[in-house]
Design a protein around this motif. Structure first.
Motif, PDB file in Angstrom:
ATOM      1  N   ILE A 192       1.135  -1.257  -0.048  1.00 56.76           N
ATOM      2  CA  ILE A 192      -0.008   0.126   0.039  1.00 56.76           C
ATOM      3  C   ILE A 192       0.950   1.262  -0.089  1.00 56.76           C
ATOM      4  CG2 ILE A 192      -1.778   1.191   1.214  1.00 56.76           C
ATOM      5  CD1 ILE A 192      -2.643  -1.494   2.346  1.00 56.76           C
ATOM      6  N   ALA A 193       1.997   1.263   0.724  1.00 62.10           N
ATOM      7  CA  ALA A 193       2.641   2.359   0.834  1.00 62.10           C
ATOM      8  C   ALA A 193       3.495   2.783  -0.444  1.00 62.10           C
ATOM      9  CB  ALA A 193       3.811   2.089   2.066  1.00 62.10           C
ATOM     10  N   GLU A 194       4.007   1.559  -0.959  1.00 61.69           N
ATOM     11  CA  GLU A 194       4.694   1.802  -2.357  1.00 61.69           C
ATOM     12  C   GLU A 194       3.701   2.477  -3.479  1.00 61.69           C
ATOM     13  OE1 GLU A 194       6.870  -1.899  -2.840  1.00 61.69           O
ATOM     14  OE2 GLU A 194       8.412  -1.210  -1.823  1.00 61.69           O
ATOM     15  N   LYS A 195       2.639   1.757  -3.469  1.00 63.95           N
ATOM     16  CA  LYS A 195       1.812   2.009  -4.421  1.00 63.95           C
ATOM     17  C   LYS A 195       1.303   3.885  -4.203  1.00 63.95           C
ATOM     18  CE  LYS A 195      -3.051   0.958  -6.108  1.00 63.95           C
ATOM     19  NZ  LYS A 195      -4.106   0.102  -5.947  1.00 63.95           N
ATOM     20  N   THR A 196       0.888   4.186  -2.969  1.00 65.94           N
ATOM     21  CA  THR A 196       0.743   5.548  -2.846  1.00 65.94           C
ATOM     22  C   THR A 196       1.753   6.432  -2.907  1.00 65.94           C
ATOM     23  OG1 THR A 196      -0.822   4.669  -0.989  1.00 65.94           O
ATOM     24  CG2 THR A 196      -0.136   7.035  -0.899  1.00 65.94           C
ATOM     25  N   TYR A 197       3.107   5.781  -2.540  1.00 67.56           N
ATOM     26  CA  TYR A 197       4.401   7.024  -2.773  1.00 67.56           C
ATOM     27  C   TYR A 197       4.629   7.017  -4.457  1.00 67.56           C
ATOM     28  CZ  TYR A 197       9.260   8.112  -2.613  1.00 67.56           C
ATOM     29  OH  TYR A 197      10.325   8.664  -2.794  1.00 67.56           O
ATOM     30  N   ASP A 198       4.149   5.914  -5.070  1.00 70.69           N
ATOM     31  CA  ASP A 198       4.460   6.041  -6.519  1.00 70.69           C
ATOM     32  C   ASP A 198       3.229   6.852  -7.103  1.00 70.69           C
ATOM     33  OD1 ASP A 198       5.410   5.184  -9.152  1.00 70.69           O
ATOM     34  OD2 ASP A 198       3.993   3.712  -9.422  1.00 70.69           O
ATOM     35  N   LYS A 199       1.923   6.767  -6.882  1.00 73.85           N
ATOM     36  CA  LYS A 199       1.118   8.000  -7.250  1.00 73.85           C
ATOM     37  C   LYS A 199       1.337   9.107  -6.829  1.00 73.85           C
ATOM     38  CE  LYS A 199      -3.454   5.437  -7.315  1.00 73.85           C
ATOM     39  NZ  LYS A 199      -4.895   5.362  -6.762  1.00 73.85           N
ATOM     40  N   HIS A 200       1.690   9.437  -5.588  1.00 74.32           N
ATOM     41  CA  HIS A 200       2.005  10.892  -5.419  1.00 74.32           C
ATOM     42  C   HIS A 200       3.103  11.387  -6.230  1.00 74.32           C
ATOM     43  CE1 HIS A 200       2.663  13.460  -1.410  1.00 74.32           C
ATOM     44  NE2 HIS A 200       3.503  13.957  -2.615  1.00 74.32           N
ATOM     45  N   ASN A 201       4.366  10.608  -6.374  1.00 76.16           N
ATOM     46  CA  ASN A 201       5.490  11.058  -7.070  1.00 76.16           C
ATOM     47  C   ASN A 201       5.179  11.363  -8.792  1.00 76.16           C
ATOM     48  OD1 ASN A 201       7.358  11.726  -5.358  1.00 76.16           O
ATOM     49  ND2 ASN A 201       7.166   9.333  -5.002  1.00 76.16           N
ATOM     50  N   VAL A 202       4.393  10.297  -9.204  1.00 74.73           N
ATOM     51  CA  VAL A 202       3.831  10.508 -10.746  1.00 74.73           C
ATOM     52  C   VAL A 202       2.972  11.438 -10.908  1.00 74.73           C
ATOM     53  CG1 VAL A 202       2.728   9.161 -12.570  1.00 74.73           C
ATOM     54  CG2 VAL A 202       4.549   8.032 -11.140  1.00 74.73           C
ATOM     55  N   ILE A 203       1.924  11.756 -10.150  1.00 71.08           N
ATOM     56  CA  ILE A 203       0.858  12.625 -10.263  1.00 71.08           C
ATOM     57  C   ILE A 203       1.664  13.996 -10.135  1.00 71.08           C
ATOM     58  CG2 ILE A 203      -1.104  13.961  -9.046  1.00 71.08           C
ATOM     59  CD1 ILE A 203      -1.867  11.008  -8.389  1.00 71.08           C
ATOM     60  N   ALA A 204       2.580  14.365  -9.276  1.00 75.94           N
ATOM     61  CA  ALA A 204       3.575  15.480  -8.845  1.00 75.94           C
ATOM     62  C   ALA A 204       4.183  15.832 -10.294  1.00 75.94           C
ATOM     63  CB  ALA A 204       4.302  15.412  -7.897  1.00 75.94           C
ATOM     64  N   GLU A 205       4.779  14.653 -10.840  1.00 78.70           N
ATOM     65  CA  GLU A 205       5.671  14.753 -12.176  1.00 78.70           C
ATOM     66  C   GLU A 205       4.732  15.289 -13.473  1.00 78.70           C
ATOM     67  OE1 GLU A 205       8.174  12.026 -15.035  1.00 78.70           O
ATOM     68  OE2 GLU A 205       7.893  11.304 -12.873  1.00 78.70           O
ATOM     69  N   ALA A 206       3.535  14.731 -13.318  1.00 72.98           N
ATOM     70  CA  ALA A 206       2.805  15.246 -14.325  1.00 72.98           C
ATOM     71  C   ALA A 206       2.065  16.575 -14.052  1.00 72.98           C
ATOM     72  CB  ALA A 206       1.242  14.249 -14.313  1.00 72.98           C
ATOM     73  N   LEU A 244      -7.865   8.853  -7.267  1.00 70.72           N
ATOM     74  CA  LEU A 244      -7.807   8.664  -8.471  1.00 70.72           C
ATOM     75  C   LEU A 244      -7.732   6.894  -8.757  1.00 70.72           C
ATOM     76  CD1 LEU A 244      -6.648   9.874 -11.159  1.00 70.72           C
ATOM     77  CD2 LEU A 244      -4.397   9.426 -10.742  1.00 70.72           C
ATOM     78  N   SER A 245      -8.514   6.660  -9.799  1.00 72.59           N
ATOM     79  CA  SER A 245      -8.428   5.264 -10.136  1.00 72.59           C
ATOM     80  C   SER A 245      -7.220   4.616 -10.541  1.00 72.59           C
ATOM     81  CB  SER A 245      -9.690   4.996 -11.009  1.00 72.59           C
ATOM     82  OG  SER A 245      -9.365   5.249 -12.309  1.00 72.59           O
ATOM     83  N   ASP A 246      -7.064   3.505 -10.200  1.00 69.09           N
ATOM     84  CA  ASP A 246      -5.978   2.701 -10.797  1.00 69.09           C
ATOM     85  C   ASP A 246      -5.869   2.953 -12.360  1.00 69.09           C
ATOM     86  OD1 ASP A 246      -5.093   2.025  -8.277  1.00 69.09           O
ATOM     87  OD2 ASP A 246      -6.072  -0.038  -8.492  1.00 69.09           O
ATOM     88  N   LYS A 247      -6.991   2.929 -12.993  1.00 73.05           N
ATOM     89  CA  LYS A 247      -6.968   2.888 -14.545  1.00 73.05           C
ATOM     90  C   LYS A 247      -6.577   4.414 -14.996  1.00 73.05           C
ATOM     91  CE  LYS A 247     -10.240   2.054 -18.364  1.00 73.05           C
ATOM     92  NZ  LYS A 247     -11.679   1.629 -18.727  1.00 73.05           N
ATOM     93  N   SER A 248      -6.822   5.508 -14.263  1.00 69.41           N
ATOM     94  CA  SER A 248      -6.657   6.872 -14.730  1.00 69.41           C
ATOM     95  C   SER A 248      -5.077   7.096 -14.119  1.00 69.41           C
ATOM     96  CB  SER A 248      -7.552   7.596 -14.134  1.00 69.41           C
ATOM     97  OG  SER A 248      -8.768   7.821 -14.497  1.00 69.41           O
ATOM     98  N   PHE A 249      -4.490   6.457 -13.347  1.00 72.68           N
ATOM     99  CA  PHE A 249      -3.172   6.265 -12.770  1.00 72.68           C
ATOM    100  C   PHE A 249      -2.230   5.772 -13.803  1.00 72.68           C
ATOM    101  CE2 PHE A 249       0.405   4.503 -10.402  1.00 72.68           C
ATOM    102  CZ  PHE A 249       1.079   5.833 -10.385  1.00 72.68           C
ATOM    103  N   SER A 250      -2.796   4.640 -14.183  1.00 74.23           N
ATOM    104  CA  SER A 250      -1.870   3.779 -15.066  1.00 74.23           C
ATOM    105  C   SER A 250      -1.909   4.529 -16.488  1.00 74.23           C
ATOM    106  CB  SER A 250      -2.656   2.486 -15.434  1.00 74.23           C
ATOM    107  OG  SER A 250      -1.820   1.781 -16.425  1.00 74.23           O
ATOM    108  N   ALA A 251      -2.932   5.489 -16.906  1.00 72.88           N
ATOM    109  CA  ALA A 251      -3.103   6.053 -18.313  1.00 72.88           C
ATOM    110  C   ALA A 251      -2.179   7.268 -18.144  1.00 72.88           C
ATOM    111  CB  ALA A 251      -4.482   6.726 -18.516  1.00 72.88           C
ATOM    112  N   ILE A 252      -2.209   7.790 -16.724  1.00 75.36           N
ATOM    113  CA  ILE A 252      -1.136   9.056 -16.461  1.00 75.36           C
ATOM    114  C   ILE A 252       0.318   8.497 -16.735  1.00 75.36           C
ATOM    115  CG2 ILE A 252      -0.378  10.913 -14.979  1.00 75.36           C
ATOM    116  CD1 ILE A 252      -3.317  11.108 -14.251  1.00 75.36           C
ATOM    117  N   LYS A 253       0.623   7.287 -15.937  1.00 75.17           N
ATOM    118  CA  LYS A 253       1.856   7.075 -15.910  1.00 75.17           C
ATOM    119  C   LYS A 253       2.467   6.683 -17.336  1.00 75.17           C
ATOM    120  CE  LYS A 253       4.591   3.976 -12.969  1.00 75.17           C
ATOM    121  NZ  LYS A 253       4.644   3.076 -11.892  1.00 75.17           N
ATOM    122  N   SER A 254       1.628   6.074 -18.014  1.00 77.41           N
ATOM    123  CA  SER A 254       1.869   5.422 -19.508  1.00 77.41           C
ATOM    124  C   SER A 254       2.247   6.854 -20.235  1.00 77.41           C
ATOM    125  CB  SER A 254       0.937   4.707 -20.050  1.00 77.41           C
ATOM    126  OG  SER A 254       0.730   3.330 -19.155  1.00 77.41           O
TER     127      SER A 254
END
Length: 123
Positions: free
Chosen positions: A70-84, A106-116
């Motif tokens: 959970i921590a790694e997923k949250t941390y990844d989302k935090h950083n990727v969204i900030a980067e975007a 943010l849904s996993d689907k939307s997050f995955s799209a942002i990350k991609s």
């Protein structure tokens, strides 16, 4: 099990503090989040009982596998969204502050799209 936003924040904070300091105690979490030690202690008891953390006799807190995921997923989302947001022209401080709010809804689907998308524009 649906994890609440506050739990995600706690797990992410434990993860960050562990990376930064090598060890984590309840007082470290309280200081980092600006919470009282009793508030953090109540949360840690709940997380320990639910198998997300362990606490040794010296008060050192460790994430279990479930807590770390959970921590790694949250941390990844935090950083990727900030980067975007930074890529869109938002200043760094605002981007990281806003990403902390967005990461929880943010849904996993939307997050995955942002990350991609970010990965594709970095090529």
């Amino acid at each position: 099990m649906k994890i609440q936003q506050s739990a995600e924040d706690y797990f992410e904070t434990i993860y960050i503090l562990k990376k930064r300091n090598g060890s984590v105690r309840a007082i470290d979490i309280a200081t980092e989040l600006g919470f009282s030690k009793p508030t953090v202690s109540v949360a840690m008891k709940k997380f320990r009982e639910n198998g997300f953390i362990t606490v040794d006799n010296a008060g050192q807190i460790e994430l279990t596998e479930d807590g770390r995921i959970i921590a790694e997923k949250t941390y990844d989302k935090h950083n990727v969204i900030a980067e975007a947001l930074i890529a869109l022209g938002v200043d760094r401080d605002t981007a990281f502050e806003d990403s902390c709010k967005i990461e929880h809804c943010l849904s996993d689907k939307s997050f995955s799209a942002i990350k991609s998308y970010l990965a594709s524009i970095k090529k």
